[in-house]
Structure formats: structure tokens, C-alpha cells
Design an enzyme around this catalytic site. Structure first.
Site, PDB file in Angstrom:
ATOM      1  N   GLY A 260       0.773  -1.156  -0.032  1.00 48.83           N
ATOM      2  CA  GLY A 260       0.005  -0.194  -0.009  1.00 48.83           C
ATOM      3  C   GLY A 260       0.850   1.414  -0.038  1.00 48.83           C
ATOM      4  O   GLY A 260       0.887   2.158  -0.711  1.00 48.83           O
ATOM      5  N   ALA A 261       1.811   1.290   0.951  1.00 50.20           N
ATOM      6  CA  ALA A 261       2.452   2.492   1.110  1.00 50.20           C
ATOM      7  C   ALA A 261       3.734   2.508   1.973  1.00 50.20           C
ATOM      8  O   ALA A 261       3.764   1.437   2.757  1.00 50.20           O
ATOM      9  CB  ALA A 261       1.590   3.744   1.631  1.00 50.20           C
ATOM     10  N   MET A 262       4.478   3.121   2.207  1.00 45.09           N
ATOM     11  CA  MET A 262       5.786   2.975   2.963  1.00 45.09           C
ATOM     12  C   MET A 262       6.169   4.428   3.725  1.00 45.09           C
ATOM     13  O   MET A 262       5.995   5.616   3.124  1.00 45.09           O
ATOM     14  CB  MET A 262       6.829   2.722   2.117  1.00 45.09           C
ATOM     15  CG  MET A 262       8.400   2.542   2.685  1.00 45.09           C
ATOM     16  SD  MET A 262       7.875   1.268   3.880  1.00 45.09           S
ATOM     17  CE  MET A 262       9.265   1.842   5.273  1.00 45.09           C
ATOM     18  N   ASN A 264       8.854   6.228   4.677  1.00 41.24           N
ATOM     19  CA  ASN A 264      10.047   6.558   4.811  1.00 41.24           C
ATOM     20  C   ASN A 264      10.235   8.200   5.479  1.00 41.24           C
ATOM     21  O   ASN A 264       9.153   8.991   5.086  1.00 41.24           O
ATOM     22  CB  ASN A 264      10.612   6.927   3.218  1.00 41.24           C
ATOM     23  CG  ASN A 264      10.414   5.617   2.650  1.00 41.24           C
ATOM     24  OD1 ASN A 264      10.696   4.507   2.788  1.00 41.24           O
ATOM     25  ND2 ASN A 264       9.443   5.675   1.540  1.00 41.24           N
ATOM     26  N   HIS A 296      -2.030   6.212   8.695  1.00 39.45           N
ATOM     27  CA  HIS A 296      -1.056   5.003   9.039  1.00 39.45           C
ATOM     28  C   HIS A 296       0.160   5.287   8.736  1.00 39.45           C
ATOM     29  O   HIS A 296       1.110   5.199   9.607  1.00 39.45           O
ATOM     30  CB  HIS A 296      -1.483   3.637   8.140  1.00 39.45           C
ATOM     31  CG  HIS A 296      -0.625   2.630   8.693  1.00 39.45           C
ATOM     32  ND1 HIS A 296      -0.932   1.460   9.684  1.00 39.45           N
ATOM     33  CD2 HIS A 296       0.599   2.180   8.049  1.00 39.45           C
ATOM     34  CE1 HIS A 296       0.168   0.636   9.577  1.00 39.45           C
ATOM     35  NE2 HIS A 296       0.998   1.062   8.774  1.00 39.45           N
ATOM     36  N   GLU A 297       0.517   5.807   7.637  1.00 38.46           N
ATOM     37  CA  GLU A 297       1.866   6.271   7.292  1.00 38.46           C
ATOM     38  C   GLU A 297       2.339   7.310   8.143  1.00 38.46           C
ATOM     39  O   GLU A 297       3.625   7.582   8.579  1.00 38.46           O
ATOM     40  CB  GLU A 297       2.210   6.289   5.666  1.00 38.46           C
ATOM     41  CG  GLU A 297       1.754   5.286   4.787  1.00 38.46           C
ATOM     42  CD  GLU A 297       2.392   3.980   5.325  1.00 38.46           C
ATOM     43  OE1 GLU A 297       3.244   3.841   5.826  1.00 38.46           O
ATOM     44  OE2 GLU A 297       1.321   2.785   4.924  1.00 38.46           O
ATOM     45  N   HIS A 300       3.247   6.365  11.575  1.00 45.43           N
ATOM     46  CA  HIS A 300       4.468   5.634  11.739  1.00 45.43           C
ATOM     47  C   HIS A 300       5.630   6.635  11.895  1.00 45.43           C
ATOM     48  O   HIS A 300       6.598   6.364  12.737  1.00 45.43           O
ATOM     49  CB  HIS A 300       4.872   4.963  10.513  1.00 45.43           C
ATOM     50  CG  HIS A 300       4.390   3.606  10.309  1.00 45.43           C
ATOM     51  ND1 HIS A 300       4.671   2.863  11.265  1.00 45.43           N
ATOM     52  CD2 HIS A 300       3.814   2.888   9.141  1.00 45.43           C
ATOM     53  CE1 HIS A 300       4.097   1.332  10.806  1.00 45.43           C
ATOM     54  NE2 HIS A 300       3.818   1.722   9.639  1.00 45.43           N
TER      55      HIS A 300
HETATM   56  N1  ARG Z   1       5.689  -0.401   6.572  1.00 44.48           N
HETATM   57  C1  ARG Z   1       4.874  -0.366   5.321  1.00 44.48           C
HETATM   58  C2  ARG Z   1       3.620  -0.220   5.895  1.00 44.48           C
HETATM   59  O1  ARG Z   1       3.126  -0.868   6.828  1.00 44.48           O
HETATM   60  C3  ARG Z   1       4.909  -1.577   4.590  1.00 44.48           C
HETATM   61  C4  ARG Z   1       6.128  -2.062   4.198  1.00 44.48           C
HETATM   62  C5  ARG Z   1       6.043  -3.337   3.230  1.00 44.48           C
HETATM   63  N2  ARG Z   1       7.359  -3.953   2.744  1.00 44.48           N
HETATM   64  C6  ARG Z   1       7.373  -4.824   2.249  1.00 44.48           C
HETATM   65  N3  ARG Z   1       8.806  -5.323   1.822  1.00 44.48           N
HETATM   66  N4  ARG Z   1       6.357  -5.652   2.002  1.00 44.48           N
HETATM   67  O2  ARG Z   1       3.007   0.750   6.119  1.00 44.48           O
HETATM   68 ZN    ZN Z   2       3.010   0.140   8.684  1.00 44.04          ZN
END
Ligand code: ARG
Ligand code: ZN
Length: 872
Positions: A260-262, A264, A296-297, A300
Site C-alpha cells: 500500500g505505502a511506505m 520513509n 497510518h503512514e 509511523h
Molecule cells: N511499513 C509499510 C507499512 O505498513 C509496509 C512495508 C512493506 N514492505 C514490504 N517489503 N512488503 O506501511
Molecule cells: Zn505500517
């Protein structure tokens, strides 16, 4: 080759600062890295320096400016070792990588001519040699160099500090990220992007610039994400006192993205499907999902970035907590009971299935082969349920103090689940040692409950027995600490009765704690015979059985004060009827509709309601997937037939009510993704689905009219789905064609077009999949397309499970191709096949045969791990 939690050792060397320079080129991007390294004080001198690195071509390596001789280091497939290093030193490396050849979408890759990265969990090692583990946290300074015309926008984490022209039509931007971070939070984006900009002033007065970067044609699809971001920033300040910590926050939309998203740091990268919305292209559900993912992102930034995970076994530390936070945010912004109903109904369908299958694992696994296989419903959703239980055990006020302590004590550190739960124990004084078993024990606990009312003594006795079934590698389970929220609803008054337990009065809604295998609770002074309302709000992620009669369930559906349990009573009632019909279908006996279900629905339709969204949920039957989860062995055809029969019987008996409901909730108001409107649309569309179930002229006409009105995608898509899933192919085809032509230019709408047709119950679904795989808008290299076509088809229960095995074969073929192109997606899309034990013969054998065919291939670790478990 598995990695074990018990093998964890702190890193021998830490990186205090990382300087990167990218000279971008599709086939030969040059990455220069300068790492400021020092030996960890607790490590003895002499340890070799171990760096991770995959698919890199090393061009140069030097320590403190001195190039290394070949005998001073060793290269392997997975990394680089420098045999001897000083206590503090600079390591310079230069590598080449080929973003255009990267179809796995991990590391640096190209999507629609745009460079982007995905580093979590272990993608950074495909960018440069590095201690690619979350407990190594460094500040980053990143220079991105690219063609000034093709790549006018060059982004990375933090703040831009310098930019300029270079010879040969190139330019550069340098970014500084002052917050120490692990490599998995690194990001880089370069391309011809346009931005929408807004601002937010934090509670301490910091002015933050907010940017959403997209391709030009999507500039009109960012409003909702931006509004959601601002709401999320505000909510996190109000609810957790968490404030943003940079002057700039960026979101970028990319078309090719595995998830979905990351999150960073300062530069969130999103799957375009998780950020772009427009009333004409996105449904209400998509609007709500975007809101949730943006939040959500953003959340984080604290639960994940400022405080991160020591190792990947702790993944749920950040994901469980952050999902809990985004669920609460969405509940606060929309209808709270509906949010809970939707989350739980998804959870009970999909996470329960995972817990019951061959890949079942604890929220904190103790070993893995490939960590990307562990971005699962268990880690995310069950992890969130467990954090929710903690928040209920402590009460919000204490939970907040625990959360404050956690963020304060561990800011800038990489920590463990014990550290988190430890803060909660410390602030509350609760003993959470038994509670910790939730993190180490896989499988869904089952609670068998019995209740008995003693008229003479005015007592209600509740006996509860818990048991967690064995899961792979965990044959024996210990009893868990299970908080069970409940009420006793008086059968005369229809109200929650006051509860007294061991002489203590507890109000009319309370939590009892099940800790033993078996426990008895005797409620005294119960003035009338009650029906128990158990596990209110789904207070624990368990399966609870109670021998409810149909009258009891109809009663709770009408009287329970807990909206969630009212809904659940309706689902249980429908399930009883469905089970009878499934049996009738299997025995070849004529199907008869349970009138109590009809009357219960009639009652629902007759009551005034203030939450239309809840009513819409109550009128919705359990899905085929959910029904399947309730069965010992799944008979897909019987389930489908039974559910269709219930739908049609309800529609026939209550046609006028549904018609009235449809008319009452029609509206010409301008579209807004607001809770009231969404509720009204969902109620109207539930009514339309029933009207279409009998496929009479009027129902069809209503659906056609709604499709043609083209008011918003929610209504259009719903109407189109009803037409395409009906038996009236003569009407379905022209509608599909018109829709496909009108939206050929929009990949996200085409995804919906693919899904709608391959989920139809008619027997041509599989042939359609094959045909559509050659469609110009389809590509196996794009994960959204794979999910929209192949993933959606695998959810088409009757057709995927065709008795000739053609559905299984098709999926296996795709897995075999994707195993090479994109192992992460291959290992995910295979899931339905891994559930073979749940089906009857000959399906079991057919599914297993496909798994064996896959196993015979040269497999990526991702697919290997899943297939081995499935066939173990
Ligand atoms: N941390 C990200 C999130 O939950 C998802 C990252 C998934 N990475 C992966 N290699 N599948 O928002
Ligand atoms: Zn997450």
C-alpha cells in the site's frame, strides 16, 4: 537458511552518519556511499566488518581514503566483509546498479519512467553495501544527480539543502535528514512530477510544508489525501501529543508498488491506489481506505521511525501499534461502530484463515526465511487487536501514559515488544506476563461458553473454556489472558441488567478476565432471565461459541445495546440458516428459508435508525469466504447456492421494503466523501443488491439507470457489478464495454474493470481472465494489475475452485512467472492454494498437485518458504 530470533546479536559496528551520492541512469546508476563507522563500545576489537549487499557491482572500496587490496575484503552473494578495520573510520564504496532491470520492486527501480525506492525490510542492500538492519541508525545526507529535463524533480528524506546545475544537462539536489534512521526508512524519488502543496502548523508552532507529488494527469486526485493528512496530523497531536518533526512532509504516488505505502522519513511513497481519489474514479470504500493509509503512514513517524524495531521479529511493534492508531483515527472520523464491524469482519475472515492454515505464525515469529513473507494479517491486524486489548486493560488514560513513556524513553532507539509492553506494565502496575503469550502463541483461541439462569436464586452462571488449536511447530498451547466484555440483556425488559460479581457491582457492561483453561463466573441479583451478550466489540481476537437459539439471536439483534454485538447477532442468525441450507444443498433436499431470518430482517427494515451505515452492515449477509471459515470442510458450491438462496428469499419476501429503502436513500446532492453521505449510499446500494437478486425488470432497470447516471464511482461501480454478476449477459456486456472504453486511460479504474468481470459467478470467469491477461492495460509487472485480475479471480469462490482444476492451474502458472519477476508478489498471490487442506476431494489433490508443480521450479526464497510450509 532461516534466521532465528534467538540468534540476535547487537551490531559490532554502528554507522553514525551516511553520505550517499546517486548518479541516476536506467541501466547503470552509480551509488557512492561514505559511511562513518565506529566499533560498538561493547564489542572487542578485531571483529570483521560485515555489510549486506545484493545484486551490486562493486567498483571501488576504501577505508579512510586508502583503497583496499583484494585480499583485505571478501565479496559474497549476500554481502561484503572487510577483515580488519580500525575502531573509527570512513568507508567509501562505489557500486553500480540497474534500476530498469529491477522487476522485484525492492531497492531502486523505475516505475513509469520515474525512479523510486522501496527499502523495507531489506531493500537497501540492493542499493549499496550497508549494515542493513533496523538497529543501525544514522543521519543521512543524500545527493541525487539526474538529467535536468527528464528528471526535474529529485527527492530524498529530510530537507533540501543544496541544488545546482552540472555539466552535460544534469543537475543535483542534496538532502539532509537530521533524524537518525535505519536504512529501511531511506527513500529516493526522481522524475517528472507535479506537486500540490499545503501547510500545517504544529502544536508548538512549527510551520510544516505538505506536498503530494504525482504525475501531471493526477493533480486533480490529491485533495482527499491532503485533507486526510492534515486531519491525521491534528489527531496525533490531540490524541497522543505527537508532533511532526521536520519542516517538510512529502507523499509521492507511484504506479508500481508491492504494498500500500511506505513511511520513509519525510518522504512517504504510496501505491497510487492508496493515495489518489476523485469522485469519478474512486469509490467511498477507496476514499476511506486512502484516509486510513495516509494516516497510518503518517503515524509511523513516531510509532516506527522515531522509535523503531530492534530486529524484524519485532515488526508488529510498529505495525500492530500503528494499525491500532489508524483504526482509532478512522473510527473517530467516521462511524465508529461501522469501522469496528468492517475491521472485525475482515479480520475474522482473513486473519482467522491465516491462523488456521499452514503459514500460521505468532505475532512475534521466532524464525523466518524471507521477512517480506511476514507482512501479514497476523503481524498487522492481530497485532493491532492485541494493542487494543492492552488499551482496554489499562484504560485510555493509563494507556496514554504508557505510550508517552514509551516514546520518551526510547526516542531514537531500536527496541522490542517487551519494551513496549513493559512501559504499559510500569505505568499501570498490571502483571502482563501471561498477556505476553499473545505475542508468542500462534492460532486463534476458541472459547466454549455455557450459561444457565437459576430462577430461584436469581443467578446467572457462565462457564467458559478456552483452547487454542495446535499450529505448525506449536503443538501445545498455554491458556491466554482473554478480556471478555459482556452484558446480560433481560428478556423481559430488553435492557442491560446491572451486573454483580462476587458481591461487587460492575455496572451493566463489564469486562471479565479469562486466564485459566476453564473458569466459572456467577452473576448474582439477576432479576430476570437474560440472554448474554458476549465478547462485545470483539474485545479479544477469539472464536466464541455459545449455544444461542434463533430466538435469542433475533432478540439480541433487536435489543443489544452494543451495536457491534447487534450486528454480530444478525450474522450468527444468518449463519444458522445458511448452515441448514448448505446441508440441504449437499443432501439434495429442497431448500426452505428460515422465516425467523426473514422476520428479523423485516424488523430491521421497519425500525428508524440514526446510523444508516450500521443498518447497511446489518442487512449484509456474511460473505462466502466468511461462511467457508465456519465450516470444517469447505463446499464452495453449497455455500454459494445457500447464500444466493437466502439473498433471493429475502429479496422476494421484502421487495417493497427494499424498494422503499432504495428510494428514500437516493440523492442528487453533489458527491462528498462524508460519513452521512457514505452511509446513505451504502444503504441504498444494499437495497439495490437485493432488488437485483431476483433480477426482475424493475431491479434491472434501477441498476441500469444508476449505472448510466454516472454520478460517482461508488454508485456506478456498484450498479455495474450487479449487472455483470447477474445472469443477464445481454445487459452486462454493453455496460462493461462502455465502461472499459470510457476509462481506458485511467489505470486505477481499469483495475476495477478487471476485478468486476473476473469475480462474476458465471462459468466464463476463468476464460475471461485468460483473455484479459492479453489486454493492453494488463501487465504482470504491475502488482496492482496482478491483484486486480489474478488476485480477484482467486477470490471468485465457485470459479477459482472449478472441479477441472483450471483455476488452480492458472494461478500456479502466474506464480511460476512471478517467482522470477517479483518474488514478493508471487509469494502473496499463492495464498489461496496453500489452504488446500480446507477443501474436499478432489479439490485437495488438485491444489496440492499445483503446489508440487511450483515446488519443482527453481524457487525464490519467498515462494520456497510458503510452498514448503504449505506442503509440510
Ligand atoms: N511499513 C509499510 C507499512 O505498513 C509496509 C512495508 C512493506 N514492505 C514490504 N517489503 N512488503 O506501511
Ligand atoms: Zn505500517
Amino acid at each position: 537458511q532461516p534466521t532465528y530470533l534467538s540468534d540476535y546479536r547487537p551490531p559490532a559496528y554502528r554507522v553514525t552518519h551516511t553520505e550517499l551520492t546517486f548518479d541516476l541512469d536506467p541501466s547503470a546508476t552509480r551509488v557512492k556511499a561514505r559511511l562513518h563507522l565506529e566499533r560498538h563500545p561493547e564489542h572487542e576489537p578485531g571483529a570483521a566488518l560485515e555489510l549486506d549487499g545484493e545484486q551490486l557491482t562493486l567498483k571501488a572500496i576504501a577505508i579512510d581514503g586508502q583503497p583496499l587490496d583484494e585480499d583485505e575484503y571478501a565479496l559474497t552473494d549476500t554481502g561484503l566483509r572487510v577483515h580488519r578495520v580500525p575502531q573509527r573510520f570512513l568507508l567509501d564504496t562505489e557500486v553500480n546498479i540497474a534500476p530498469e532491470a529491477n522487476t522485484a520492486l525492492e531497492g531502486l527501480y523505475l516505475s513509469n519512467g520515474m525512479y523510486c525506492t522501496q527499502c523495507e525490510a531489506e531493500g537497501f542492500r540492493r542499493i549499496t553495501y550497508y549494515p542493513d538492519r533496523p538497529d543501525v541508525m544514522a543521519t543521512f545526507s543524500t545527493t541525487v544527480i539526474g538529467d535536468a529535463v527528464q528528471l526535474p524533480i529529485l527527492l530524498s528524506n529530510g530537507n533540501p539543502v543544496e541544488r545546482g546545475e552540472l555539466p552535460g544537462g544534469r543537475h543535483f539536489v542534496t538532502w539532509d535528514d537530521p533524524h537518525p534512521k535505519p536504512s529501511y526508512l531511506f527513500a529516493l524519488v526522481a522524475g517528472d512530477l507535479k506537486k500540490v502543496e499545503d501547510g500545517f502548523t504544529t502544536m508548538s508552532g512549527r510551520d510544516v510544508t505538505l506536498q503530494i507529488w504525482v504525475e501531471e494527469e493526477n493533480l486533480d486526485k490529491t485533495d482527499h489525501a491532503m485533507a486526510s493528512l492534515k486531519r491525521a496530523m491534528q489527531w496525533d497531536e490531540e490524541t497522543y501529543a505527537r508532533e511532526y518533526d521536520l519542516d517538510l512532509f512529502m507523499i509521492v504516488a507511484v504506479n508500481d508498488f508491492n504494498m500500500g505505502a511506505m513511511e520513509n522519513k519525510g518522504l512517504n511513497i504510496f501505491n497510487s491506489a492508496a493515495v489518489l481519489t476523485h469522485p469519478h474514479t474512486a469509490t467511498d470504500a477507496a476514499f476511506q481506505q486512502v484516509e486510513g493509509i495516509v494516516a497510518h503512514e503518517y503515524f509511523h513517524n513516531w510509532s516506527g521511525n522515531r522509535v523503531t524495531c530492534r530486529d524484524w521479529f519485532q515488526l508488529s511493534l510498529k505495525e500492530g501499534f500503528t494499525v491500532f492508531r489508524d483504526q482509532c483515527f478512522s473510527a473517530d472520523t467516521n462511524s465508529a461502530p461501522v469501522k469496528r464491524i468492517q475491521d472485525v469482519s475482515f479480520f475474522r475472515t482473513a486473519q482467522f484463515a491465516e491462523d488456521a492454515g499452514p503459514t500460521a505464525h505468532p505475532i512475534r515469529p521466532d524464525h523466518y526465511i524471507e521477512i517480506t513473507n511476514f507482512y501479514t494479517l497476523t503481524i498487522y491486524e492481530k497485532g493491532a487487536q492485541v494493542v487494543r486489548m492492552l488499551s482496554n486493560l489499562l484504560g485510555w488514560e493509563a494507556f496514554r501514559r504508557g505510550s508517552d513513556l514509551y516514546f520518551e524513553r526510547y526516542d531514537g532507539q531500536a527496541v522490542t515488544i517487551e519494551d513496549f509492553v513493559g512501559c504499559m506494565a510500569e505505568v499501570s502496575g498490571l502483571d502482563l506476563s501471561q498477556f505476553m503469550r499473545w505475542y508468542s502463541q500462534a492460532g486463534t483461541p476458541e472459547i466454549d461458553t455455557q450459561g444457565e439462569y437459576d430462577y430461584a436464586k436469581c443467578e446467572y452462571r457462565l462457564v467458559l473454556r478456552q483452547r487454542t488449536p495446535a499450529t505448525p511447530g506449536q503443538p501445545d498451547k498455554l491458556p491466554l489472558h482473554i478480556p471478555l466484555r459482556l452484558g446480560l440483556v433481560g428478556t423481559k425488559s430488553g435492557r442491560d441488567l446491572p451486573l454483580t460479581l462476587d458481591g461487587e457491582s460492575l455496572g451493566s457492561d463489564t469486562v471479565i478476565h479469562l486466564r485459566e483453561e476453564e473458569q466459572e463466573f456467577v452473576f448474582t441479583d439477576v432479576s430476570e432471565a437474560p440472554v448474554p451478550s458476549l465478547l462485545r466489540g470483539f474485545s479479544a481476537p477469539v472464536k466464541l461459541r455459545f449455544p444461542y437459539g434463533r430466538e435469542d439471536l433475533a432478540f439480541l439483534l433487536q435489543h443489544d445495546s452494543d451495536d457491534f454485538n447487534r450486528w454480530d447477532a444478525g450474522q450468527r442468525l444468518a449463519m444458522l440458516a445458511l448452515e441448514d441450507l448448505i446441508a440441504a444443498h449437499r443432501n439434495g433436499v429442497e431448500k426452505v428459508m428460515d422465516t425467523r431470518v426473514v422476520e428479523a430482517f423485516r424488523g430491521l427494515l421497519a425500525t428508524e435508525t440514526d446510523d444508516k451505515a450500521v443498518l447497511a452492515e446489518m442487512l449484509t449477509l456474511p460473505t462466502e469466504a466468511y461462511i467457508a471459515e465456519q465450516q470444517a470442510l469447505v463446499d464452495v458450491d453449497a455455500i454459494h447456492a445457500a447464500r444466493e438462496f437466502v439473498k433471493q428469499s429475502l429479496a422476494a419476501a421484502l421487495r417493497d421494503d427494499f424498494l422503499r429503502l432504495f428510494e428514500e436513500n437516493r440523492s442528487d446532492a453533489a458527491y462528498a466523501p462524508e460519513p452521512e453521505q457514505i452511509a446513505q449510499r451504502s444503504l441504498k446500494n444494499v437495497a439495490l443488491a437485493y432488488l437485483m437478486a431476483i433480477e426482475d425488470d424493475q431491479g434491472i432497470e434501477l441498476a441500469r439507470t444508476q449505472f448510466a447516471a454516472d454520478h460517482n464511482m461508488t454508485d456506478v461501480r456498484h450498479a455495474l457489478t450487479l449487472l455483470v454478476h447477474s445472469s443477464r449477459t445481454d445487459i452486462a456486456e454493453p455496460a462493461l464495454k462502455a465502461f472499459g472504453e470510457a476509462w481506458a486511460h485511467d489505470p486505477l479504474v481499469m483495475d476495477q474493470w478487471f476485478s468486476i468481470q473476473v469475480t462474476r459467478p458465471q462459468p466464463d470467469a476463468l476464460e475471461r481472465v485468460k483473455f484479459l491477461m492479453d489486454h493492453p492495460a494488463f501487465s504482470l509487472k504491475n502488482p496492482n494489475k496482478v491483484r486486480a485480475l489474478i488476485g480477484a479471480f482467486a477470490q471468485n469462490r465457485v470459479n477459482f475452485h472449478r472441479l477441472d482444476g483450471a483455476g488452480y492451474r492458472l494461478l500456479a502458472d502466474v506464480v511460476i512467472t512471478l517467482n522470477q519477476l517479483n518474488p514478493e508478489i508471487a509469494a502473496r498471490i499463492i495464498t489461496p492454494l496453500t489452504r488446500w487442506q480446507r477443501f474436499e476431494e478432489p479439490r485437495q489433490e488438485l491444489m496440492k498437485a499445483e503446489l508440487e508443480r511450483i515446488r519443482a521450479e527453481e524457487l525464490s526464497p519467498n515462494v520456497y518458504e510458503v510452498v514448503e510450509k504449505a506442503l509440510a
